[in-house]
Design a protein around this motif. Structure first.
Motif, short mmCIF file in Angstrom:
data_model
loop_
_atom_site.label_atom_id
_atom_site.label_comp_id
_atom_site.label_asym_id
_atom_site.label_seq_id
_atom_site.Cartn_x
_atom_site.Cartn_y
_atom_site.Cartn_z
N ALA A 129 0.70 -1.17 -0.09
CA ALA A 129 -0.01 -0.02 -0.12
C ALA A 129 0.69 1.29 -0.07
N ILE A 130 1.03 1.86 -0.93
CA ILE A 130 1.90 2.98 -1.31
C ILE A 130 1.36 4.21 -0.53
N ASN A 131 0.08 4.55 -0.59
CA ASN A 131 -0.60 5.60 0.44
C ASN A 131 -1.64 4.98 0.96
N PRO A 132 -1.33 4.14 2.04
CA PRO A 132 -2.46 3.26 2.76
C PRO A 132 -3.64 4.40 3.22
N ASP A 133 -4.84 3.93 2.98
CA ASP A 133 -6.04 4.70 3.62
C ASP A 133 -6.05 4.37 4.99
N PRO A 134 -5.96 5.66 5.95
CA PRO A 134 -5.97 5.03 7.25
C PRO A 134 -7.24 4.65 7.61
N THR A 135 -8.61 5.03 7.09
CA THR A 135 -9.64 4.68 7.34
C THR A 135 -10.05 3.06 7.07
N ALA A 136 -9.94 2.70 5.74
CA ALA A 136 -9.81 1.59 5.29
C ALA A 136 -9.17 0.52 5.96
N PHE A 137 -7.66 0.77 6.24
CA PHE A 137 -6.83 -0.04 7.32
C PHE A 137 -7.78 -0.32 8.61
N ALA A 138 -7.76 0.95 9.34
CA ALA A 138 -8.24 0.59 10.58
C ALA A 138 -9.63 -0.07 10.72
N ASP A 139 -10.48 0.00 9.56
CA ASP A 139 -11.73 -0.74 9.69
C ASP A 139 -11.44 -2.47 9.69
N VAL A 140 -10.38 -2.85 8.91
CA VAL A 140 -9.89 -4.20 9.00
C VAL A 140 -9.44 -4.53 10.31
N PHE A 141 -8.85 -3.46 11.03
CA PHE A 141 -8.30 -3.91 12.71
C PHE A 141 -9.47 -3.85 13.39
N LEU A 142 -10.43 -2.89 13.06
CA LEU A 142 -11.63 -2.77 14.03
C LEU A 142 -12.48 -4.05 13.95
N LYS A 143 -12.81 -4.63 12.71
CA LYS A 143 -13.46 -5.73 12.38
C LYS A 143 -12.83 -7.10 13.32
N SER A 144 -11.37 -7.09 12.83
CA SER A 144 -11.04 -8.24 13.38
C SER A 144 -10.49 -8.38 14.92
N PHE A 145 -10.13 -7.35 15.52
CA PHE A 145 -10.15 -7.27 16.89
C PHE A 145 -11.35 -7.33 17.77
N LEU A 153 -0.85 5.43 13.29
CA LEU A 153 0.68 4.81 12.68
C LEU A 153 0.62 5.58 11.13
N ILE A 154 -0.45 5.33 10.44
CA ILE A 154 -0.58 5.55 8.98
C ILE A 154 -0.30 7.11 8.81
N LYS A 155 -1.04 7.79 9.77
CA LYS A 155 -1.17 9.13 9.59
C LYS A 155 0.10 10.25 10.20
N THR A 156 0.97 9.48 11.10
CA THR A 156 1.90 10.13 11.88
C THR A 156 3.39 9.73 11.52
N THR A 157 3.56 8.47 10.84
CA THR A 157 4.77 7.94 10.52
C THR A 157 5.14 8.49 9.53
N PRO A 158 6.70 8.94 9.39
CA PRO A 158 7.15 9.40 8.32
C PRO A 158 7.17 8.58 7.18
N LYS A 159 7.08 8.67 5.98
CA LYS A 159 6.89 7.92 4.97
C LYS A 159 8.06 6.97 4.70
#
Length: 182
Positions: free
Chosen positions: A12-28, A47-53
């Motif tokens: 994921a070159i520019n991961p979508d924080p919302t889409a990634f978070a949704d998978v974590f939310l459902k799984s956990f 992590l996606i929003k604040t970690t340097p690229k």
């Protein structure tokens, strides 16, 4: 992009924080409850929003257009080494896709794409051992914070060279700078 039976793995070159978070939310949420689901999904988005690229690598598994698994790697920095060390954390697979090898395939793909020396994670040795992770003494590879479950500190070399002791403690991504994660 590597394609395995019915599953596509990609970086994921520019991961979508919302889409990634949704998978974590459902799984956990399904495995650990709503509070843990919210906790881990917020961490992933942060992590996606604040970690340097240059310090983050994210990968996803897709079945058609549906994202069914995600994994995030962030850099760990050690005071006196040029070795590139990644932390695998967190990762998740949607509940109805678990137990089918999606997570292991995703990790294997991600490890084949990472450029670095060592990958470490803090998780279930039985699960991660299937993809080459083995116990590592925190004295050899110090964690950023004291570990509440040291048996879950596991690593592998990406270069096949032995993991020699690194001077620590490590510095992790800002979103992980919370002793509660450790």
């Amino acid at each position: 992009m590597l394609t395995l039976p019915d599953m596509q793995y990609r970086r994921a070159i520019n991961p979508d924080p919302t889409a990634f978070a949704d998978v974590f939310l459902k799984s956990f949420t399904a495995s650990e409850g709503a509070e843990e689901g919210e906790f881990v999904s917020a961490l992933a988005a942060d992590l996606i929003k604040t970690t340097p690229k240059n310090d983050i690598a994210a990968f996803s598994a897709h079945e058609g257009d549906l994202c069914v698994g995600v994994v995030i790697f962030t850099r760990l920095y050690f005071p006196q080494t040029s070795r590139i060390v990644f932390l695998l954390s967190p990762m998740a697979v949607l509940p109805n896709h678990q137990g089918q090898g999606v997570g292991q395939g995703l990790i294997a793909y991600a490890l084949s794409q990472l450029v670095g020396d060592i990958v470490v994670t803090y998780g279930d040795p039985a699960f991660y051992g299937k993809t080459g992770f083995a116990a590592i003494d925190p004295v050899v590879l110090p964690a950023p914070y004291p570990l509440s479950q040291p048996q879950g500190w596991i690593a592998q070399s990406l270069t096949k060279a032995p993991i020699l002791p690194l001077e620590g403690p490590a510095t992790c991504a800002p979103a992980l700078q919370n002793p509660a994660y450790w």
